[in-house]
Design a protein around this motif. Structure first.
Motif, PDB file in Angstrom:
ATOM      1  N   LEU A  17       0.833  -1.205   0.000  1.00  0.00           N
ATOM      2  CA  LEU A  17       0.000   0.000   0.000  1.00  0.00           C
ATOM      3  C   LEU A  17       0.865   1.252   0.000  1.00  0.00           C
ATOM      4  CD1 LEU A  17      -2.587   1.666   0.254  1.00  0.00           C
ATOM      5  CD2 LEU A  17      -2.581   1.147   2.708  1.00  0.00           C
ATOM      6  N   ILE A  18       1.878   1.283   0.831  1.00  0.00           N
ATOM      7  CA  ILE A  18       2.762   2.452   0.900  1.00  0.00           C
ATOM      8  C   ILE A  18       3.446   2.685  -0.440  1.00  0.00           C
ATOM      9  CG2 ILE A  18       4.892   3.330   1.943  1.00  0.00           C
ATOM     10  CD1 ILE A  18       3.909   1.953   4.573  1.00  0.00           C
ATOM     11  N   GLU A  19       3.930   1.600  -1.046  1.00  0.00           N
ATOM     12  CA  GLU A  19       4.615   1.718  -2.338  1.00  0.00           C
ATOM     13  C   GLU A  19       3.677   2.243  -3.422  1.00  0.00           C
ATOM     14  OE1 GLU A  19       6.876  -1.185  -5.509  1.00  0.00           O
ATOM     15  OE2 GLU A  19       6.775  -1.786  -3.408  1.00  0.00           O
ATOM     16  N   ILE A  20       2.481   1.683  -3.499  1.00  0.00           N
ATOM     17  CA  ILE A  20       1.496   2.116  -4.499  1.00  0.00           C
ATOM     18  C   ILE A  20       1.084   3.558  -4.258  1.00  0.00           C
ATOM     19  CG2 ILE A  20      -0.908   1.781  -5.233  1.00  0.00           C
ATOM     20  CD1 ILE A  20       1.072  -0.228  -6.448  1.00  0.00           C
ATOM     21  N   SER A  24       1.240   6.245  -7.100  1.00  0.00           N
ATOM     22  CA  SER A  24      -0.034   6.649  -7.701  1.00  0.00           C
ATOM     23  C   SER A  24      -0.783   7.723  -6.935  1.00  0.00           C
ATOM     24  CB  SER A  24      -0.956   5.428  -7.811  1.00  0.00           C
ATOM     25  OG  SER A  24      -0.349   4.406  -8.541  1.00  0.00           O
ATOM     26  N   GLY A  25      -0.391   7.961  -5.694  1.00  0.00           N
ATOM     27  CA  GLY A  25      -1.129   8.896  -4.847  1.00  0.00           C
ATOM     28  C   GLY A  25      -2.107   8.155  -3.954  1.00  0.00           C
ATOM     29  N   SER A  29      -7.303   4.836  -7.437  1.00  0.00           N
ATOM     30  CA  SER A  29      -8.153   3.655  -7.280  1.00  0.00           C
ATOM     31  C   SER A  29      -7.334   2.446  -6.844  1.00  0.00           C
ATOM     32  CB  SER A  29      -8.909   3.360  -8.575  1.00  0.00           C
ATOM     33  OG  SER A  29      -8.003   3.086  -9.625  1.00  0.00           O
ATOM     34  N   THR A  30      -6.100   2.350  -7.299  1.00  0.00           N
ATOM     35  CA  THR A  30      -5.240   1.230  -6.900  1.00  0.00           C
ATOM     36  C   THR A  30      -4.915   1.302  -5.410  1.00  0.00           C
ATOM     37  OG1 THR A  30      -4.272   1.244  -9.111  1.00  0.00           O
ATOM     38  CG2 THR A  30      -3.098   0.015  -7.417  1.00  0.00           C
TER      39      THR A  30
END
Length: 56
Positions: A17-20, A24-25, A29-30
């Motif tokens: 989650l932290i990486e995404i 992506s911010g 949605s991801t």
């Protein structure tokens, strides 16, 4: 699944989650999808190992 395995799964999902979110911010949605998966894992952990039901 053991308690330690479950905690490791939660930590992996948190790291994903932290990486995404960094890529992506937080409001992408991801990132929201990963956040929901992490929430589900945490709720399941609480239900199985702590026997607590989240209050809303």
């Amino acid at each position: 699944m053991s308690k330690q395995e479950f905690l490791a799964l939660i930590e992996r999902k948190r790291a994903e989650l932290i990486e995404i979110a960094m890529i992506s911010g937080l409001n992408s949605s991801t990132a929201l999808h990963y956040s929901q998966e992490l929430d589900n894992l945490l709720n399941e952990y609480n239900r199985i190992f702590l026997k607590k039901v989240p209050s809303y």
